[in-house]
Design a protein around this motif. Structure first.
Motif, mmCIF file in Angstrom:
data_model
loop_
_atom_site.group_PDB
_atom_site.id
_atom_site.type_symbol
_atom_site.label_atom_id
_atom_site.label_comp_id
_atom_site.label_asym_id
_atom_site.label_seq_id
_atom_site.Cartn_x
_atom_site.Cartn_y
_atom_site.Cartn_z
ATOM 1 N N PHE A 245 0.816 -1.223 0.000
ATOM 2 C CA PHE A 245 0.000 0.000 0.000
ATOM 3 C C PHE A 245 0.850 1.274 0.000
ATOM 4 O O PHE A 245 0.319 2.367 -0.148
ATOM 5 N N THR A 246 2.173 1.145 0.201
ATOM 6 C CA THR A 246 3.004 2.336 0.419
ATOM 7 C C THR A 246 2.824 3.388 -0.679
ATOM 8 O O THR A 246 2.550 4.551 -0.399
ATOM 9 N N GLN A 247 2.981 2.960 -1.917
ATOM 10 C CA GLN A 247 2.910 3.940 -3.015
ATOM 11 C C GLN A 247 1.500 4.532 -3.140
ATOM 12 O O GLN A 247 1.337 5.654 -3.627
ATOM 13 N N LEU A 249 -0.292 5.594 -0.844
ATOM 14 C CA LEU A 249 -0.503 6.706 0.090
ATOM 15 C C LEU A 249 -0.292 8.038 -0.627
ATOM 16 O O LEU A 249 -0.951 9.035 -0.329
ATOM 17 N N GLU A 250 0.663 8.053 -1.569
ATOM 18 C CA GLU A 250 0.919 9.297 -2.302
ATOM 19 C C GLU A 250 0.203 9.335 -3.637
ATOM 20 O O GLU A 250 -0.179 10.384 -4.113
#
Lengths: 650, 311
Positions: A245-247, A249-250
């Motif tokens: 999910f990290t990417q 978030l932005e």
């Protein structure tokens, strides 16, 4: 573009070729699309099958070893519960666990703080260390195990569970290893949790196994944990540092979030995705009860690479084939149609007047040969027809000449000398006859005999030559009969009998015959179906006429005789139906009412002297008709009785 | 908790400076954007410009920050205000030489879509190293009677569903939970700063004894650190580059996205709500509020005053 379209419109060969090629292209595209669709489905199914097999195989491998961990932990827990008060035996059990299962990474049998008297920390920790097993007491102030996930998770969930993979740092050797721990609560007889058995498994083998999975040249595998953390990924910088999910978030990516959640929920399936600008299929499956999930990412370009190459090759062949086909068709059809072009040029030559120009002989038996022959026949027919036309035209010219002469003869039969005031003081006459064709069927006549004016006006049925001949006969018979008969009825009877006897063509004539005594103004008259004349004197009135049938029908018909007195100055206006039935462009009739109105107008102006009267009436009817064609012969005759001494004579 | 901290710190505190005049600065956590200003000050040479020799050494599993301070292995560390007050109350005088945080960043995140204030008796995660004093006060004050579950350092327990709720820092664990794919509706996130518990957090502390012996060095260290933070606020992307160098050097399991979010939030928390400025000062009213709360809830034996903490 417009020029191209115009060019195509002018070229039949290109149009025909285009139609054929377009139709062929349609068939090809339809068939190939269906085939490509089916083939793509098959390739897709094969990819799904291959990926599923790999996932199943890996999952089975994982579950096999996980089961061994779980079984071994259960057995150890049973042993621990047999000797819960003997801390030293815990070291034996934890060591025994690794001795019996060399593939296990480490094993802790840890207890709650102060479970053993005065011992805040008690954890029997064993770890595989090269060829030996190191067993120590694991808890201390810097490693408070009871705050660790593996301990807390089993305790809080009150059931065995697998932890999220984590990097285990082995302080004595300074090495770290990615492990996942199976944690099983230890309960006393009252069911209270008194400790946790932790058996860890190195995930290096799993990581290597999963990393090695490569069903397609550019495919890769990933493994994520319960929190979505990457534990296997081709990009080492993402391992343990990023989650799925990290990417997002932005840069929000609902597809990626959906995949992440599906993997977190331990679902199995396949999703089409766009990863780093590349279309991919992602196949995913959970790894046993670890909370981890494995996924194989296969770029579509890999799965469909061979298929796409084949498709491109086939499409290239089809396109080249169709273009070649178009070229050949245009050449072939142009060649086949070249006689038509020659024929067209010949037709132009013939059309320019060279009717005897020789057509080429193509020596063909097909439709073009047929067309050439038909064209040749047409040319011969045309020549013949034109010759005939020349003859016919000459004949027509001769007939027209004859007609012109006949017209002259017919007009010559009519009186040309009209008595005016200068000629006679008892009567003035004027008449005009305008035939609708060269010759007409109307007639009028007058002559003087024995102090009387004999006059007639008639209208033969039909027009043209037959009517003109009938008119000539009528006029001749009138002259003949009236030469020996005084009364108009007798003249009419005699004329009727003669005409009826010789009337094989069933023609007839309406006729008005009058005999005006120029001394007295007495007028006897007989009317055979003709329009009643107008009397224009003190006013405008209609001369009363008995109803009689026209002349030529019944030889025995007795025509009535009528009498009236014409006063000096009164004009008798006689006319044929060519006047009342004159039509304008809208087919409206001039009709008797207009005739009467014109007559009144003329009378009011005192212009009822015959010549003036006829001129005014002619002007009026021409004004009414306008540019419309004359539909019938138009004959008018005006007779003005001017013998002012007539009163004394009677 | 207080006892535990005293047990760790009390007997072993030594009041000696670094032998070579270098200030060893140990942030209380591993390398991350929470300490961006110090990294910037070191990387951009602000410490050197200020004539002070500073070395940043992060704590390890075996050497936590407080342990290093008590062993005089470091001369300065970062502490939350409540932590510092506990330590002072335990008998170790500390001096706040630089206050960076002006707002509280602690939150309670609830699992299973429930308002944390309705979860009486819930199992709530709290850091085992002790950052949760305000939460414990709030639990007492609001009679929520939470069962505190101490955990070491990450959110795995919460993600695995072993906890009803957990404490989290708005700049760190909160984003870790988002990164783990959790949906966190704002109505189920309790922000302490919005409920009368807006007490400052991070500041740089030294033992009073060390400070007394090296006031000028401490002042220059604080000034350069402040300059580092101000530069980071003006150049967040460059600051992030520097942070990532420290993160990569220590092989920390994090990423640039998380560090960017953290830096943005930490910088936001440095702006005072009332003055809307980056003040870099301890607020007497917040010290008094924290002291009252902790005394009231028996987390301090006595009131700790603002004057006790400032140089």
């Amino acid at each position: 573009m417009r020029r191209i379209i115009d060019y195509i419109r002018r070229k039949l060969s290109i149009r025909m070729s285009l139609w054929v090629v377009l139709f062929a292209a349609f068939i090809f595209i339809t068939a190939l699309s269906l085939m490509f669709f089916q083939a793509r489905e098959a390739v897709s199914q094969e990819a799904v099958s291959r990926a599923t097999q790999i996932l199943d195989k890996t999952s089975l491998q994982v579950e096999g070893i996980l089961n061994r961990v779980e079984v071994a932990s259960t057995m150890t827990e049973w042993l621990v519960r047999q000797h819960p008060d003997n801390p030293d035996s815990m070291f034996v059990y934890s060591r025994g666990m690794l001795e019996n299962n060399p593939e296990f990474y480490n094993c802790s049998i840890a207890f709650e703080p102060y479970y053993f008297k005065d011992r805040l920390y008690f954890s029997a920790y064993s770890k595989q260390d090269a060829d030996t097993i190191r067993t120590i007491q694991g808890g201390n102030d810097t490693y408070q195990y009871f705050y660790m996930d593996w301990y807390l998770m089993a305790k809080l969930l009150d059931r065995p569970c697998w932890t999220e993979p984590y990097m285990d740092l082995d302080v004595p050797t300074g090495t770290s290893e990615m492990v996942s721990s199976y944690c099983k609560p230890i309960k006393d007889d009252d069911g209270n949790i008194v400790g946790v058995i932790n058996t860890s498994l190195s995930l290096s083998w799993l990581s290597q196994t999963i990393s090695a999975v490569k069903p397609y040249p550019n495919s890769y595998s990933i493994m994520t944990g319960r929190g979505g953390t990457y534990f296997v990924h081709p990009d080492p910088s993402k391992i343990t540092r990023q989650t799925i999910f990290t990417q997002t978030l932005e840069h929000p990516d609902t597809a990626m979030v959906s995949l992440g959640h599906a993997m977190q929920r331990g679902e199995e399936g396949m999703k089409p995705m766009n990863l780093d600008g590349q279309e991919c299929y992602v196949f995913y499956k959970p790894l046993g009860q670890t909370g981890c999930s494995m996924a194989i990412v296969c770029p579509k370009s890999d799965i469909f690479g061979s298929f796409d190459r084949l498709r491109r090759t086939i499409m290239a062949i089809v396109v080249v084939g169709l273009l070649l086909m178009l070229f050949l068709f245009i050449r072939f059809i142009t060649r086949e149609l070249s006689p038509l072009r020659q024929l067209a040029q010949e037709a132009e030559t013939i059309a320019s007047g060279k009717l005897d120009d020789e057509l080429p002989d193509f020596q063909r038996v097909d439709e073009i040969g047929q067309l050439t022959r038909s064209f040749s026949n047409m040319q011969h027919s045309l020549v013949k027809y034109i010759d005939e036309l020349k003859d016919t035209t000459a004949q027509k010219a001769s007939m027209e000449r004859d007609l012109h002469i006949a017209s002259g003869i017919q007009m010559g039969m009519l009186p040309k000398d009209f008595p005016t005031g200068n000629d006679r003081d008892d009567v003035r006459i004027y008449a005009s006859l305008t035939p609708a064709k060269d010759v007409g069927g109307d007639l009028f006549d007058f002559y003087f005999r024995d102090g009387k004016l004999f006059f007639c006006i008639g209208d033969v049925s039909g027009k043209g030559i037959p009517a003109s001949l009938f008119m000539a006969v009528t006029r001749s018979v009138f002259r003949t009969v009236s030469a020996r008969e005084d009364m108009p009825d007798r003249i009419m009877d005699s004329l009727n009998k003669t005409m009826a006897d010789m009337n094989d063509t069933n023609m007839f004539v309406t006729l008005f015959i009058g005999a005006l005594d120029l001394a007295t103004g007495n007028m006897h008259y007989s009317n055979a179906g003709h329009d009643a004349p107008l009397l224009v004197g003190d006013g405008v009135g209609t001369l009363p006429c008995d109803p009689n049938i026209p002349v030529g029908f019944m030889p025995d018909w007795k025509y009535s005789l009528q009498h009236t007195r014409i006063y000096p100055g009164t004009a008798i206006f006689l006319f044929t139906d060519g006047l009342t039935e004159a039509e304008d462009a809208s087919h409206n009739l001039f009709n008797r009412q207009r005739v009467t109105e014109v007559a009144k107008d003329v009378l009011a102006r005192q212009e009822h002297e015959p010549r003036q009267f006829i001129a005014r009436m002619t002007e009026a009817v021409h004004r009414f008709v306008g540019d419309a064609d004359q539909s019938d012969d138009l004959t008018m005759m005006a007779i003005q009785f001017t013998n002012n001494a007539s009163g004394q004579a009677s | 908790m207080l006892a535990a901290v005293l047990a760790i710190l009390g007997p072993w505190i030594q009041t000696s400076a670094a032998q070579d005049g270098t200030i060893v600065f140990t942030p209380q956590w591993m390398a991350q954007a929470q300490f961006a200003g110090y990294y910037v000050a070191e990387a951009k040479g602000f410490y050197k410009d200020a004539g002070v020799d500073v070395r940043i050494e992060h704590p390890s599993a075996t050497q936590p920050a407080m342990s290093r301070l008590r062993k005089n292995e470091c001369q300065a560390t970062t502490l939350q205000l409540c932590q510092a007050m506990e330590i002072v109350d335990g008998g170790i005088p500390l001096v706040n030489i630089l206050q960076t945080s002006m707002n509280n960043g602690m939150v309670i995140v609830s699992a299973r879509n429930r308002d944390p204030l309705t979860q009486t008796g819930a199992k709530v995660g709290i850091w085992s190293v002790g950052f949760g004093q305000l939460a414990i006060c709030m639990s007492f004050q609001d009679k929520l009677d939470y069962e505190w579950i101490r955990f070491a350092q990450n959110m795995n327990l919460f993600v695995a569903g072993a906890l009803d709720a957990t404490l989290a820092m708005s700049y760190n664990e909160y984003y870790q939970l988002l990164q783990a794919g959790l949906d966190l509706p704002e109505e189920y996130v309790y922000r302490f700063c919005d409920h009368g518990y807006n007490v400052q957090e991070d500041g740089v502390y030294m033992t009073r004894e060390y400070y007394r012996e090296h006031p000028d060095q401490a002042r220059r260290f604080a000034e350069a650190s402040r300059r580092g933070w101000e530069w980071a606020a003006e150049h967040p992307e460059e600051a992030l580059d520097i942070v990532m160098e420290y993160v990569d050097r220590d092989n920390i399991a994090t990423n640039r996205v998380m560090q960017r979010l953290m830096l943005e939030e930490v910088l936001r928390l440095q702006v005072d709500r009332e003055s809307r400025q980056r003040e870099f000062r301890l607020r007497p009213d917040m010290v008094q509020k924290a002291s009252h709360l902790m005394v009231e809830n028996m987390m301090l034996g006595r009131e700790i005053t603002y004057e006790e903490l400032i140089p």
